[in-house]
Design a protein around this motif. Structure first.
Motif, mmCIF file in Angstrom:
data_model
loop_
_atom_site.group_PDB
_atom_site.id
_atom_site.type_symbol
_atom_site.label_atom_id
_atom_site.label_comp_id
_atom_site.label_asym_id
_atom_site.label_seq_id
_atom_site.Cartn_x
_atom_site.Cartn_y
_atom_site.Cartn_z
ATOM 1 N N LYS A 28 -7.108 8.182 2.560
ATOM 2 C CA LYS A 28 -5.918 8.494 1.763
ATOM 3 C C LYS A 28 -4.912 9.270 2.604
ATOM 4 O O LYS A 28 -3.709 9.033 2.536
ATOM 5 N N ILE B 42 0.838 -1.202 0.000
ATOM 6 C CA ILE B 42 0.000 0.000 0.000
ATOM 7 C C ILE B 42 0.872 1.251 0.000
ATOM 8 O O ILE B 42 0.654 2.190 -0.778
ATOM 9 N N ILE C 9 -5.025 3.539 -4.981
ATOM 10 C CA ILE C 9 -4.040 2.896 -4.113
ATOM 11 C C ILE C 9 -4.356 1.424 -3.948
ATOM 12 O O ILE C 9 -3.472 0.560 -4.048
ATOM 13 N N THR D 117 2.792 1.649 -3.296
ATOM 14 C CA THR D 117 1.881 2.105 -4.337
ATOM 15 C C THR D 117 1.578 3.588 -4.174
ATOM 16 O O THR D 117 1.534 4.348 -5.149
ATOM 17 N N CYS D 118 1.365 4.011 -2.939
ATOM 18 C CA CYS D 118 1.089 5.416 -2.665
ATOM 19 C C CYS D 118 2.233 6.291 -3.157
ATOM 20 O O CYS D 118 2.000 7.341 -3.788
#
Length: 205
Positions: free
Chosen positions: A64, A25, A46, A28-29
């Motif tokens: 987020k 995660i 995400i 990816t962010c």
């Protein structure tokens, strides 16, 4: 020992599934920050990039903003880990050189995350508090280096603590701008900051 008995082999414990997902995660962010930017990036983006559902992502992070805050926390922890040993070194000149080198390395690798943290620090309280706590760690470390160099301890503007605070925020702002230009600009900015730190410590002679 019987023929069938073998001593247990030493090995690293297997990484937990949750740790793998959380790292995916955050990775990816960071990728999406570069591709889309903070405002355009969504929780769905995400989750999709991490290979999980939105519902699964919410098991780890509530929004987020929470994901970005965790990403910033991971990045500044790496920065502190790289610089901490150098700041505690006995010889101040070498401590300064090593700390600046490791700071450049991290800004080269994660400059976008660092700039995002600075941009959001005034509007996202969690990131602002995290950034301030990190700055305080570095101010304390810089203060120790200056005091070992002979700068007097105290609370006045000519004392190590005040000089360290000014140095810390100068380095942050200088790296922020230079990292948007090029790696060469970042190296040049680092050399300048290092020279100023050495001058403040009385180590340029």
């Amino acid at each position: 020992m019987t023929p069938d008995h073998h001593p247990a082999k030493s090995r690293r414990p297997a990484e937990r599934k949750g740790d793998v997902r959380e790292r995916a995660i955050l990775d990816t962010c960071e990728t999406l920050l570069a591709r889309k930017g903070y405002e355009a990036m969504t929780v769905g983006d995400i989750a999709q990039g991490a290979g999980i559902t939105r519902g699964a992502l919410y098991f780890y992070f509530g929004s987020k903003q929470d994901v970005v805050t965790a990403l910033v926390a991971r990045t500044v922890e790496h920065l502190w880990e790289r610089s901490r040993a150098a700041a505690q070194a006995e010889e101040p000149r070498q401590a300064i050189a090593t700390a600046m080198k490791r700071t450049v390395e991290l800004w080269n690798e994660h400059g976008l995350v660092m700039r995002t943290a600075i941009d959001l620090s005034l509007t996202v309280p969690e990131i602002g508090e995290l950034w301030d706590r990190t700055a305080d760690l570095f101010i304390t470390a810089i203060t120790a280096v200056l005091e070992r160099s002979g700068v007097p301890a105290g609370t006045g503007p000519e004392h190590a603590a005040a000089m360290a605070r000014a140095l810390c925020w100068m380095i942050e702002r200088t790296f922020y701008h230079a990292s948007q230009e090029s790696r060469e600009a970042l190296r040049a900015a680092s050399a300048t900051c290092e020279h100023i730190w050495l001058t403040t410590a009385g180590l340029t002679a």
